[in-house]
Design an enzyme around this catalytic site. Structure first.
Site, PDB file in Angstrom:
ATOM      1  N   GLU A 133      -5.816   9.051   7.720  1.00  0.00           N
ATOM      2  CA  GLU A 133      -6.459   8.504   6.338  1.00  0.00           C
ATOM      3  C   GLU A 133      -7.984   9.044   6.309  1.00  0.00           C
ATOM      4  O   GLU A 133      -8.429   9.389   5.060  1.00  0.00           O
ATOM      5  CB  GLU A 133      -6.578   7.021   6.335  1.00  0.00           C
ATOM      6  CG  GLU A 133      -5.196   6.428   6.328  1.00  0.00           C
ATOM      7  CD  GLU A 133      -5.052   4.966   5.964  1.00  0.00           C
ATOM      8  OE1 GLU A 133      -4.890   4.092   6.826  1.00  0.00           O
ATOM      9  OE2 GLU A 133      -5.637   4.475   4.682  1.00  0.00           O
ATOM     10  N   CYS A 136      -4.977  -2.886   3.223  1.00  0.00           N
ATOM     11  CA  CYS A 136      -4.934  -2.687   4.564  1.00  0.00           C
ATOM     12  C   CYS A 136      -5.962  -2.844   5.449  1.00  0.00           C
ATOM     13  O   CYS A 136      -6.315  -4.104   5.516  1.00  0.00           O
ATOM     14  CB  CYS A 136      -4.033  -1.330   4.687  1.00  0.00           C
ATOM     15  SG  CYS A 136      -3.123  -1.330   6.292  1.00  0.00           S
ATOM     16  N   ASN A 143       0.196  -0.881   5.341  1.00  0.00           N
ATOM     17  CA  ASN A 143       1.165  -0.305   6.326  1.00  0.00           C
ATOM     18  C   ASN A 143       0.648  -0.148   7.716  1.00  0.00           C
ATOM     19  O   ASN A 143      -0.609   0.570   7.790  1.00  0.00           O
ATOM     20  CB  ASN A 143       1.261   1.398   5.747  1.00  0.00           C
ATOM     21  CG  ASN A 143       2.118   1.538   4.404  1.00  0.00           C
ATOM     22  OD1 ASN A 143       2.731   2.493   4.565  1.00  0.00           O
ATOM     23  ND2 ASN A 143       1.521   0.695   3.553  1.00  0.00           N
ATOM     24  N   GLU A 195       0.870  -1.207  -0.215  1.00  0.00           N
ATOM     25  CA  GLU A 195      -0.068   0.135   0.093  1.00  0.00           C
ATOM     26  C   GLU A 195       1.013   1.260   0.171  1.00  0.00           C
ATOM     27  O   GLU A 195       1.946   1.120   0.731  1.00  0.00           O
ATOM     28  CB  GLU A 195      -0.830  -0.042   1.208  1.00  0.00           C
ATOM     29  CG  GLU A 195      -1.707   1.238   1.618  1.00  0.00           C
ATOM     30  CD  GLU A 195      -2.456   1.424   3.092  1.00  0.00           C
ATOM     31  OE1 GLU A 195      -1.694   0.697   3.864  1.00  0.00           O
ATOM     32  OE2 GLU A 195      -3.235   1.915   3.237  1.00  0.00           O
ATOM     33  N   LYS A 248      -9.420   2.212  -1.867  1.00  0.00           N
ATOM     34  CA  LYS A 248      -9.783   1.889  -0.446  1.00  0.00           C
ATOM     35  C   LYS A 248     -11.015   2.236   0.065  1.00  0.00           C
ATOM     36  O   LYS A 248     -11.363   3.413   0.236  1.00  0.00           O
ATOM     37  CB  LYS A 248      -8.501   2.189   0.468  1.00  0.00           C
ATOM     38  CG  LYS A 248      -8.535   1.614   2.012  1.00  0.00           C
ATOM     39  CD  LYS A 248      -7.268   2.274   2.611  1.00  0.00           C
ATOM     40  CE  LYS A 248      -7.335   1.287   4.021  1.00  0.00           C
ATOM     41  NZ  LYS A 248      -5.901   1.953   4.746  1.00  0.00           N
ATOM     42  N   ASN A 308      -6.838   6.155  -1.708  1.00  0.00           N
ATOM     43  CA  ASN A 308      -5.789   5.211  -1.516  1.00  0.00           C
ATOM     44  C   ASN A 308      -5.780   4.140  -2.221  1.00  0.00           C
ATOM     45  O   ASN A 308      -6.961   3.386  -2.366  1.00  0.00           O
ATOM     46  CB  ASN A 308      -5.942   4.827   0.006  1.00  0.00           C
ATOM     47  CG  ASN A 308      -4.739   4.148   0.424  1.00  0.00           C
ATOM     48  OD1 ASN A 308      -3.758   3.483  -0.329  1.00  0.00           O
ATOM     49  ND2 ASN A 308      -4.514   4.036   1.808  1.00  0.00           N
TER      50      ASN A 308
HETATM   51  N1  ING Z   1      -3.407   0.745   8.913  1.00  0.00           N
HETATM   52  C1  ING Z   1      -3.626  -0.265   9.809  1.00  0.00           C
HETATM   53  C2  ING Z   1      -4.330  -1.360   9.688  1.00  0.00           C
HETATM   54  O1  ING Z   1      -5.579  -1.435   9.299  1.00  0.00           O
HETATM   55  C3  ING Z   1      -5.071  -0.194  11.770  1.00  0.00           C
HETATM   56  C4  ING Z   1      -4.805   0.567  10.749  1.00  0.00           C
HETATM   57  C5  ING Z   1      -4.040  -0.935  12.588  1.00  0.00           C
HETATM   58  C6  ING Z   1      -6.268  -0.329  12.202  1.00  0.00           C
HETATM   59  C7  ING Z   1      -4.632  -1.729  13.871  1.00  0.00           C
HETATM   60  C8  ING Z   1      -6.798  -1.140  13.388  1.00  0.00           C
HETATM   61  C9  ING Z   1      -5.854  -1.918  14.087  1.00  0.00           C
HETATM   62  O2  ING Z   1      -3.532  -2.260   9.469  1.00  0.00           O
HETATM   63  C10 ING Z   1      -3.792   1.009   7.584  1.00  0.00           C
HETATM   64  N2  ING Z   1      -3.192   1.729   6.841  1.00  0.00           N
HETATM   65  O3  ING Z   1      -5.263   0.831   7.330  1.00  0.00           O
END
Ligand code: ING
Length: 302
Positions: A135, A161, A186, A36, A116, A99
């Site tokens: 985001e 993601c 990411n 991503e 996304k 995205n």
């Molecule tokens: N990053 C993370 C993901 O979904 C996240 C944000 C991390 C949300 C952990 C909830 C828990 O992997 C992106 N870029 O979506």
């Protein structure tokens, strides 16, 4: 991919992507999955006030001057690739920021684009936190749904993601017969908003993809942007998962690293025909709440 720092140029990143592309080609790989937002640092971690500055993180054309060498080398080598990037475009007279991810075929032609849908984080500045996750400020919600395409001898689809954490993402593609889902991520290595044991980051990353692969009878290739970007950590854990849910390849570094697997679509049929034969077992007249209610409402029988 390993870390991309805020000061790293797109050209320096494309040079790294070309290295991986060539290594993949020498290993007989037909499709390379880059992460991503592959061309830049994970800029949603930064509060940026000025829209012109925000827009510098976006691509207005794909390929553009910095990415054309990647498209040209891939075509020359006869190898397809998936690339995630920030897309700036005008639709019906309105400027839009997405995205985005694309799949390019071995012939160098675009197979498909995805934007996304599930945007995590927040839109406001949380000045008290060591990093942001903006985001919801920087991107519009994806408007292409989850299309799938014939490609690479099967039926391929994409998500990005956070999308991977939502079962609806996978089931829509599952209902379209997807056999290979490619995605980048990411994922910050810490949850800045509430305490979360560190080991859960990687556990949850693999949990959602392994279960979704199995429940929809699809292969999954997931590519992380990993490492410490200007001191902020992103988890690795890139992996290739079979329709049985088993992990058949996994990265073990947080640097630029190639992992490969041979995708046998026969394994999809084995799952789709029996355990998850949607036509034989699903009861859609009982599933109405899934698309009619957004947030949970406590609704007990007693
Ligand atoms: N990053 C993370 C993901 O979904 C996240 C944000 C991390 C949300 C952990 C909830 C828990 O992997 C992106 N870029 O979506």
């Amino acid at each position: 991919m390993g870390a991309i720092h805020r000061a790293d140029s797109r050209e320096s990143v494309v040079a790294r992507l070309l290295e991986l592309l060539r290594e993949a080609h020498s290993n007989g790989v037909e499709l390379v999955v880059f992460p991503e937002l592959t061309l830049t640092t994970f800029f949603p971690r930064w509060w940026i006030e000025d829209q012109d500055e925000i827009d510098t993180w976006f691509e207005t054309e794909m390929p553009g001057p910095a990415t054309r060498p990647l498209f040209e080398e891939a075509k020359k080598l006869g190898i397809g690739f998936h690339l995630g990037y920030a897309e700036l475009t005008v639709e019906n007279g309105a400027t839009r920021h997405y995205n985005t991810a694309i799949i390019v075929g071995k012939d160098g032609n675009l197979i498909g684009k995805y934007r996304k849908v599930h945007l995590p984080g927040h839109a406001e500045h949380r000045a008290d936190k060591p990093f942001q996750h903006l985001e919801k400020r920087y991107f519009d919600i994806g408007n292409l749904g989850w299309p799938v395409w014939k490609g690479f001898n099967g039926v391929v689809g994409m998500c990005i993601c956070n999308d991977r954490r939502w079962p609806e993402t996978w089931r829509v593609m599952g209902l379209k017969g997807v056999e290979l889902v490619v995605l980048g991520y990411n994922t910050p290595d810490s949850n800045v908003y509430h305490y979360e044991p560190v080991h859960l980051r990687q556990f949850h990353n693999h949990l959602v993809m392994q279960s979704s692969a199995y429940q929809n009878g699809t292969w999954v290739v997931a590519s992380a942007k990993a490492g410490r970007e200007d001191g902020f950590g992103l988890i690795g854990g890139s992996c290739i998962i079979a329709p049985t849910g088993e992990m058949v390849a996994k990265a073990n570094s947080e640097d630029d690293e190639l992992i490969t697997a041979t995708v046998d679509y026969a394994l999809c049929e084995y799952i789709k025909e029996h355990q998850f034969n949607f036509a034989a077992h699903r009861q859609i007249d009982q599933y109405g709440l899934i698309t009619s209610r957004t947030g949970a409402v406590v609704e007990t029988e007693n």
